[in-house]
Design a protein around this motif. Sequence first.
Motif, short mmCIF file in Angstrom:
data_model
loop_
_atom_site.label_atom_id
_atom_site.label_comp_id
_atom_site.label_asym_id
_atom_site.label_seq_id
_atom_site.Cartn_x
_atom_site.Cartn_y
_atom_site.Cartn_z
N VAL A 71 -7.30 -14.89 -45.75
CA VAL A 71 -7.11 -15.76 -46.91
C VAL A 71 -7.10 -17.19 -46.41
O VAL A 71 -6.28 -17.57 -45.57
CB VAL A 71 -5.80 -15.44 -47.65
N LEU A 73 -6.10 -20.61 -47.36
CA LEU A 73 -5.18 -21.16 -48.35
C LEU A 73 -5.48 -22.64 -48.59
O LEU A 73 -5.23 -23.48 -47.73
CB LEU A 73 -3.74 -20.97 -47.87
N LEU A 84 1.84 -17.53 -53.24
CA LEU A 84 1.94 -16.63 -52.10
C LEU A 84 2.62 -15.32 -52.46
O LEU A 84 2.26 -14.25 -51.95
CB LEU A 84 2.68 -17.32 -50.96
N LEU A 91 -2.50 -8.07 -49.37
CA LEU A 91 -2.57 -8.25 -47.92
C LEU A 91 -2.29 -6.94 -47.20
O LEU A 91 -1.41 -6.18 -47.59
CB LEU A 91 -1.54 -9.30 -47.47
N SER A 95 -3.54 -8.57 -42.13
CA SER A 95 -4.24 -9.66 -42.82
C SER A 95 -3.77 -11.00 -42.26
O SER A 95 -2.65 -11.14 -41.77
CB SER A 95 -3.97 -9.62 -44.33
N VAL A 97 -3.36 -15.18 -43.10
CA VAL A 97 -3.36 -16.29 -44.06
C VAL A 97 -3.50 -17.56 -43.24
O VAL A 97 -2.63 -17.89 -42.43
CB VAL A 97 -2.07 -16.33 -44.89
N SER A 99 -3.52 -21.39 -43.31
CA SER A 99 -3.15 -22.54 -44.13
C SER A 99 -4.05 -23.72 -43.81
O SER A 99 -4.07 -24.23 -42.69
CB SER A 99 -1.69 -22.93 -43.86
N VAL A 113 4.96 -14.77 -46.38
CA VAL A 113 3.98 -13.75 -46.00
C VAL A 113 4.26 -13.14 -44.63
O VAL A 113 3.65 -12.12 -44.27
CB VAL A 113 2.54 -14.31 -46.03
N ARG A 117 1.46 -13.07 -39.82
CA ARG A 117 0.22 -13.18 -40.60
C ARG A 117 -0.34 -14.60 -40.62
O ARG A 117 -1.47 -14.81 -41.07
CB ARG A 117 0.48 -12.77 -42.05
#
Length: 353
Positions: A71, A73, A84, A91, A95, A97, A99, A113, A117
């Motif tokens: 992901v 973000l 989130l 997720l 997974s 994330v 940023s 999260v 992750r």
Amino acid sequence: MRIAVLGAGSLGTIVGAYLADGGMDVELIDSYQAHVDALNQTGAKVIGTTEFQANVKAITPENKSGKYDLVLLLTKQLYNDAVLRELLPFLNDDSVVCSLQNGIPEKSVAAIVGDERVIAGSVEFGATFIEPGVSSLTTEYTQFKKYAFQIGELNGETTERIQRIKSALDLVGGTHISDNLVGTKWSKLLINNAFSGLSAALNGEYGDILDSDIGIVSAAHIADETIKVGHENGIEFAKMNGFDIASLEIKSQKDIPERISTLRVVMQPSRLLKASMLQDLEKKRKTEIDFINGVVPTRAVATGIATPYNDLVVQLVKLAEESQTVPNFDANIKAFEELLNVGNIDSKRMSLT
């Protein structure tokens, strides 16, 4: 790898277009229904310093399904908590994330999260949302293809997953792995403070700041405050585009002309950029000013470091938010001129004592 671009605005549209064109399985997620419809019907169109179009898949947040491996973000920090928590069911345990938000949001992202992750990154190109389905790249194209992102693990390690994510983002533009992610984020924060903050507070593109004697001197002081506060917080600033950001610190008044000259060269490729915060003010939306210039005075507490230039940016942007107006360049530049005059008087007094 199944990828979600969460927040497919000006930057996300460009990112999604190049990922899709590169053959990645990617969904652009945005709450603006007309934008989502245009992306699905006519594709993601990139204009500005290049011309490019790609067929993409776009959805609104409530239509997320399945699990995402990565992901990206790109939503505003203002909405992180809700965004989130809504993302969590989509997720896997492994997974990632990433940023790519302004400011330094990684700690708050990880709190929702999970630390394992999160990787962080810095977007090093600019864009302006034009209309549904269309985004303008405002950074010179050659610069964009050379330096689009810095990414890294929070612990500085170069892992297999960070290499895999770099390979995907290289489809968009030059992606560099940082072993000093905190320093990378602070370096990006400095540029945002000095130019995005002023762009919003004055109502101008970066080029307007570069061309204004008062604007560019103010940018130099904003950068200096950010460096001094960062150092007091144990930050080692990372290089950006090969440039040593910490070299912008002002150690004496005689450094200012050189700092101005350096900023004008370094920021020249970004002349056309207009801050997303200014675009928010134009749309009468709340900005991320507390997460950008507001970080410096917050982190300056108990250090004894004064941050009058960042304070003034925050004050002017919040005034525009509250009045739902767009700042007037000629009026607001005078506030920075007055601040500079006060600083010059104080410097002269100190030289006499």
